[in-house]
Scaffold this active site. Structure first.
Site, PDB file in Angstrom:
ATOM      1  N   ASP A 126       0.878  -1.012   0.031  1.00 55.39           N
ATOM      2  CA  ASP A 126      -0.051   0.077   0.016  1.00 55.39           C
ATOM      3  C   ASP A 126       0.711   1.185   0.095  1.00 55.39           C
ATOM      4  O   ASP A 126       1.980   1.199   0.366  1.00 55.39           O
ATOM      5  CB  ASP A 126      -1.036   0.010   1.303  1.00 55.39           C
ATOM      6  CG  ASP A 126      -0.115   0.206   2.549  1.00 55.39           C
ATOM      7  OD1 ASP A 126       0.867  -0.574   2.732  1.00 55.39           O
ATOM      8  OD2 ASP A 126      -0.919   0.898   3.533  1.00 55.39           O
ATOM      9  N   GLU A 167       0.085  -0.872   5.807  1.00 56.16           N
ATOM     10  CA  GLU A 167       1.117  -0.462   6.680  1.00 56.16           C
ATOM     11  C   GLU A 167       0.891   1.076   7.234  1.00 56.16           C
ATOM     12  O   GLU A 167       1.230   1.702   8.013  1.00 56.16           O
ATOM     13  CB  GLU A 167       2.684  -0.674   6.016  1.00 56.16           C
ATOM     14  CG  GLU A 167       3.554  -0.530   7.045  1.00 56.16           C
ATOM     15  CD  GLU A 167       4.172   1.035   7.053  1.00 56.16           C
ATOM     16  OE1 GLU A 167       4.844   1.164   8.062  1.00 56.16           O
ATOM     17  OE2 GLU A 167       3.897   1.866   6.282  1.00 56.16           O
ATOM     18  N   ASP A 171      12.420  -1.316   4.235  1.00 50.59           N
ATOM     19  CA  ASP A 171      11.623  -0.238   4.271  1.00 50.59           C
ATOM     20  C   ASP A 171      11.985   1.031   5.030  1.00 50.59           C
ATOM     21  O   ASP A 171      11.234   1.666   5.521  1.00 50.59           O
ATOM     22  CB  ASP A 171      10.269  -0.818   4.943  1.00 50.59           C
ATOM     23  CG  ASP A 171       8.980   0.135   4.570  1.00 50.59           C
ATOM     24  OD1 ASP A 171       9.032   0.772   3.729  1.00 50.59           O
ATOM     25  OD2 ASP A 171       8.119   0.091   5.492  1.00 50.59           O
ATOM     26  N   THR A 226     -16.350  36.387   7.318  1.00 51.62           N
ATOM     27  CA  THR A 226     -16.143  36.735   8.572  1.00 51.62           C
ATOM     28  C   THR A 226     -16.890  35.962   9.637  1.00 51.62           C
ATOM     29  O   THR A 226     -17.897  36.339   9.839  1.00 51.62           O
ATOM     30  CB  THR A 226     -16.407  38.412   8.675  1.00 51.62           C
ATOM     31  OG1 THR A 226     -17.796  38.466   8.181  1.00 51.62           O
ATOM     32  CG2 THR A 226     -15.547  39.086   8.211  1.00 51.62           C
TER      33      THR A 226
HETATM   34  N1  BES Z   1       8.740   2.954   5.466  1.00 57.50           N
HETATM   35  C1  BES Z   1       8.004   4.028   6.410  1.00 57.50           C
HETATM   36  C2  BES Z   1       9.031   4.018   7.609  1.00 57.50           C
HETATM   37  C3  BES Z   1      10.531   4.607   7.528  1.00 57.50           C
HETATM   38  C4  BES Z   1      10.759   5.474   6.599  1.00 57.50           C
HETATM   39  C5  BES Z   1      11.299   4.097   8.468  1.00 57.50           C
HETATM   40  C6  BES Z   1      12.138   5.674   6.349  1.00 57.50           C
HETATM   41  C7  BES Z   1      12.763   4.490   8.437  1.00 57.50           C
HETATM   42  C8  BES Z   1      13.158   5.412   7.295  1.00 57.50           C
HETATM   43  C9  BES Z   1       6.692   3.341   6.620  1.00 57.50           C
HETATM   44  O1  BES Z   1       5.977   3.047   5.360  1.00 57.50           O
HETATM   45  C10 BES Z   1       6.038   4.542   7.355  1.00 57.50           C
HETATM   46  O2  BES Z   1       5.823   5.569   6.634  1.00 57.50           O
HETATM   47  N2  BES Z   1       5.521   4.512   8.448  1.00 57.50           N
HETATM   48  C11 BES Z   1       4.599   5.138   9.048  1.00 57.50           C
HETATM   49  C12 BES Z   1       4.025   4.819  10.119  1.00 57.50           C
HETATM   50  C13 BES Z   1       2.621   4.210  10.331  1.00 57.50           C
HETATM   51  C14 BES Z   1       1.972   3.952  11.631  1.00 57.50           C
HETATM   52  C15 BES Z   1       1.727   5.171   9.495  1.00 57.50           C
HETATM   53  C16 BES Z   1       5.629   6.545   9.503  1.00 57.50           C
HETATM   54  O3  BES Z   1       6.645   6.378  10.177  1.00 57.50           O
HETATM   55  O4  BES Z   1       4.720   7.757   9.567  1.00 57.50           O
HETATM   56 MN    MN Z   2       7.171   1.938   4.460  1.00 53.25          MN
HETATM   57 MN    MN Z   3       5.328   5.040   4.571  1.00 57.57          MN
END
Ligand code: BES
Ligand code: MN
Ligand code: MN
Length: 463
Positions: free
Chosen positions: A88, A158, A185, A320
């Site tokens: 996703d 995710e 990731d 306003t």
């Molecule tokens: N891949 C990311 C997390 C990430 C990015 C970790 C870069 C380390 C370096 C992941 O898809 C993500 O975006 N996670 C979310 C958390 C989720 C609970 C919505 C985040 O970190 O905001």
């Molecule tokens: Mn990710």
């Molecule tokens: Mn992400």
């Protein structure tokens, strides 16, 4: 892994074409309008896992988006690697800030990616990175060099909190039985400085609603006589941090892990140019919690950020109005030992306590997850180190990152298995932002490195 590497070289162009095809599917998990595309994407992953050589591939429906599971069990005596990823993606908005449409992938050169990068939503986070594993697996299997059993679990929620994956993991412990979990990731420091992610932050995500008068009012007739909930909300949010950048929520820091001086000194040795960092972001200077460097502020320290704020009139021209309600989304990045549920409770209590008597507040806990830290003296970390050193010609640095993958903590708790975070993105790849991209160098380097992980891990486990 000689044949595997030759196979990768030979099939390079096809590997890229296949990824580009999947990037055309707008699998946006947050928006119900795209549920069909999310499903289509799950089916596409299924097709690719089958084609790569998985014996068993299943698409498990959930209350929201499906989880794709695939496996290739070659020998019960060999270790089993469970690959986790997500198909996703984040919503692409704001669309007008993209140089090319988010779901029409194109390859363009950039300063950091002189060999080209694929521009599309999900190119780096996480379709591109998850796909590296499918292709690396295909290459090992077709070259008859697969040294481990493999299980794939690629989810579709995710970016919206992995809610249904929590249940799936708890109910399918046997199916998911493995020796190590491998995830791409996360990021490397830069293309010349490989790193393995040894820490992720947790998250507590809240929504607040502040109500003033019982209806929207004429701001001339009533203005001055009653508090404006937007003004009040802004003051409340501003008070959540003091002048040193410390979060004022009572009890917030009670459980924060103290990182040793030695570890802090080590992490500050990672290449980082403060001036270039600020320049790239278009700010005159960086800003954050007093007493910590940018590298520390974005990894080992907790934060509080307002992610969105709305209320009143936001349409064209002027109206306003003194609105009845104001809203904000506020998230906190957490560090090891802080519990997201506990922090959500502390925040709720604090936010209610600071509300002046002339407004009512409602606080909702939207979602959360725990952070994690990975030890570096384990066979799985060593295997990742050996693999990266082979392809980069340099030993990777351990690096704690600021983002969150909350399911990692659950894997450890429920499956009692350690995770290796061997990502290949760059922090500057604009994930979640307009013009997200993933370097071709990074895509191929990932595909080349993963087989060496399998090899080193199998060797370390059998010795
Ligand atoms: N891949 C990311 C997390 C990430 C990015 C970790 C870069 C380390 C370096 C992941 O898809 C993500 O975006 N996670 C979310 C958390 C989720 C609970 C919505 C985040 O970190 O905001
Ligand atoms: Mn990710
Ligand atoms: Mn992400």
């Amino acid at each position: 892994m000689k044949n595997t590497q030759a196979y990768i070289k030979k099939n390079k162009d096809r590997f890229l074409d296949e990824l580009m095809e999947t990037l055309k599917i707008p699998s946006i998990s947050a928006d119900p309008k795209y549920a069909k595309d999310v499903k289509k994407m799950a089916e596409s992953i299924k097709k690719h896992l089958k084609k790569a050589g998985c014996d068993k591939v299943e698409v498990h429906p959930t209350a929201k988006h499906p989880i794709v599971y695939g496996e290739k069990m070659i020998d019960k005596k060999l270790p089993t690697v469970l690959v986790y990823g997500h198909y996703d993606v984040q919503p692409p908005d704001p669309l007008d800030l993209w140089d090319s449409p988010p779901f029409e992938p194109v390859i363009k050169k950039t300063k950091l990616h002189p060999k080209g990068a694929i521009f599309a939503r999900g190119a780096c986070d996480d379709k591109g990175q998850a796909f590296m594993h499918v292709k690396a697996f295909e290459a090992m299997l077709k070259s008859k060099e697969l040294p481990c059993n493999v299980k794939f679990m690629i989810e579709g929620e995710e970016e919206v909190g992995s809610t249904n994956l929590y249940d799936f993991v708890k109910k399918n412990k046997k199916k998911l039985d493995c020796d190590v979990i491998l995830i791409s990731d996360t990021s490397i420091i830069n293309n010349k400085t490989p790193s393995i992610t040894t820490g992720l932050r947790g998250l507590a995500y809240m929504e607040v609603e502040v109500t003033g008068p019982n209806r929207d009012l004429h701001s001339g007739v009533y203005g001055g006589g009653v508090a404006n909930p937007i003004n009040t909300l802004c003051k409340m949010i501003a008070s959540l941090q003091d002048k040193n950048g410390k979060i004022t929520v009572k009890g917030f820091y009670d459980k924060v892990e103290t990182v040793s001086k030695k570890e802090r000194a080590l992490m500050n040795q990672a290449p980082h140019n403060e001036k270039a960092y600020a320049k790239d972001l278009g700010v005159k200077e960086t800003h954050g919690e007093k007493g910590y460097t940018t590298l520390e502020r974005t990894s080992i320290r907790p934060t509080l950020d307002c992610n969105g704020i709305w209320g009143g009139y936001t349409g064209a021209g002027a109206k306003t109005v003194l609105p009845s309600k104001a809203y904000a989304k506020i998230s906190m990045r957490l560090v090891p030992n802080q519990s997201s549920k506990e922090i959500a409770k502390l925040f709720t209590k604090h936010f209610k306590a600071i509300a002046p008597p002339y407004v009512k507040v409602k606080v909702t806990d939207l979602h959360g997850g725990e952070g994690s830290v990975t030890p570096t003296d384990t066979p799985e970390y060593k295997a990742a180190e050996i693999a990266m050193e082979k392809t980069f010609g340099k030993k990777p640095l351990p690096s704690r990152e600021g983002g969150s993958i909350p399911i990692v903590a659950l894997f450890e708790k429920e499956l009692k298995v350690k995770t290796v975070l061997m990502g290949f993105g760059l922090n500057s790849d604009d994930i979640h932002s307009p013009n997200e991209h993933f370097g071709l160098f990074n895509y191929y380097r990932g595909i080349e490195t993963i087989p060496y992980f399998y090899e080193a891990y199998a060797n370390l486990k059998s010795s």
